[in-house]
Design an enzyme around this catalytic site. Sequence first.
Site, PDB file in Angstrom:
ATOM      1  N   ASP A 135      -5.775   5.927   1.996  1.00  0.00           N
ATOM      2  CA  ASP A 135      -5.960   4.526   1.585  1.00  0.00           C
ATOM      3  C   ASP A 135      -7.386   4.095   1.952  1.00  0.00           C
ATOM      4  O   ASP A 135      -7.892   4.448   3.020  1.00  0.00           O
ATOM      5  CB  ASP A 135      -4.940   3.634   2.306  1.00  0.00           C
ATOM      6  CG  ASP A 135      -4.950   2.205   1.763  1.00  0.00           C
ATOM      7  OD1 ASP A 135      -4.009   1.863   1.025  1.00  0.00           O
ATOM      8  OD2 ASP A 135      -5.898   1.437   2.058  1.00  0.00           O
ATOM      9  N   HIS A 189       0.840  -1.205   0.000  1.00  0.00           N
ATOM     10  CA  HIS A 189       0.000   0.000   0.000  1.00  0.00           C
ATOM     11  C   HIS A 189       0.875   1.254   0.000  1.00  0.00           C
ATOM     12  O   HIS A 189       0.496   2.276  -0.558  1.00  0.00           O
ATOM     13  CB  HIS A 189      -0.913   0.007   1.232  1.00  0.00           C
ATOM     14  CG  HIS A 189      -1.942  -1.083   1.193  1.00  0.00           C
ATOM     15  ND1 HIS A 189      -3.285  -0.840   1.023  1.00  0.00           N
ATOM     16  CD2 HIS A 189      -1.823  -2.435   1.258  1.00  0.00           C
ATOM     17  CE1 HIS A 189      -3.955  -1.989   1.001  1.00  0.00           C
ATOM     18  NE2 HIS A 189      -3.083  -2.966   1.160  1.00  0.00           N
TER      19      HIS A 189
END
Length: 459
Positions: A128, A35
């Site tokens: 995110d 990520h």
Amino acid sequence: TSSPYWPAPTMALGGSAVAGRRRHVLLFPLAYQGHINPMFRLAGILHGRGFAVTVFHTHFNAPDPSRHPEYRFVPIPDGMSGPAPVAIEDVVSHILALNAACEAPFRDRLAAVLEEYSGDAVACIIVDTHLLSMVEVATKLSVRTLVLRTGSAACLSCFVAYPLLIKRGYLPVQGTELPPYRVRDLMQLGKRHDLTCKLLERVVEAVKASSGIILNTFDALERRELVKLRRDLDMPVFDIGPLHLFSPAAAAESSLLRQDRRCLKWLDARPAASVLYVSFGSLACMSARDLVETAWGIAGSGVPFLWVVRPGLVAADGLTRLPDGFEEATRGRGMVVEWAPQEEVLRHAAVAGFWTHGGWNSTTESVCEGVPMLCRPHFGDQMGNARYVEHVWRVGFEVAGALERGGVEAAIRRLVTGSEGAEMRARAGELKKAAKECTGEAGSSGLAIGKLIDHMLAL
Ligand code: UDP
């Protein structure tokens, strides 16, 4: 962070690309390698277009600010201690715990940053999709929010469908399909399926609470899936991938482990399209038995290999030891490293195939270099990605079932030296071309970046 696919930034801060009054972009990545990499690649793109970048981050897996002197870093105390999670259940509860722990300190830090920059100077925050709590905090403080989803469009469509499937009782029981996925390709809910369901619902909530979603995919790879997603979500979707082609240096700079660059020299000495690259990403673990079968399968195939054996790859006892005799059996035709500069490895002419766990970053990095794949999915979206590799793009195949050295040997030969492997390589080569085209200034992703920036400035 200049890119061969994008002109070097010509606009300085406050220049014509980004209006002076909205020049700050704030980012909050989820603190896992898969990520962090796409978020820093996105940061590179936005910085190249004139934005000042501020990165909020947890103490867990904190980035090294000295590697990004051009960004500002704001640490958020997360109170987390102990080793990184291993099993899928642990990853899920770890993500939920990070959300809970960061919420209050993030509220304070964000408020302070807004005061310092004056709220009007901030274009938006990009969070995110796994950090719903931060989306909610930012919304309460009147900061416009976009989300970055680091998986495929197809996977996100599944997440959107899950709450309904769960409500109707289809999940976690067997008996439903979301073509081309089969039940076994869907995210396994694990032992704590209540927690996994909660995680997926929160992703969808974060998406819906935002003013737009950024995806690390591209039109030529997932055209149908993007159409479906836009229809399902009815909100702006920016498919601006593959991000690493725009920001090639970013992942090396944000790598949590030291990349062993000696393997590039080793590859230089190998013939073209001869080497199998093996890596299972930053989280996937295998049993000691599977490690032994993998090792002897690789040895028995006779194919030269570069294998990433990460510390902690073997879960149970933390001891990751290759079997006795493996080194002698493969001397002169193999190299084992703890962590590799993966993008550069995949770009290297000596690499013929990639044995991967099928994380979305690894999958896109591989197709963008025209490298066909053996997939051994472990959890999360990896089963679904393997399904696309084998049945949709037909650029590789899954190594399914119990790992046995004989099966491993055969799979490696099929990919690297067989005629089927050559066909997969040719198809991967087509995707590589398509990826290059879409990252051109008039390509789909190039244009989507322009639209994203217009959207950010108009929010
Ligand atoms: N990676 C790397 N060196 C390695 C193995 C992986 O730099 O030896 C990088 C890889 O390029 C990718 C990321 O780590 O960007 C892994 O992300 P992915 O989504 O493939 O898998 P995850 O680690 O999230 O399971």
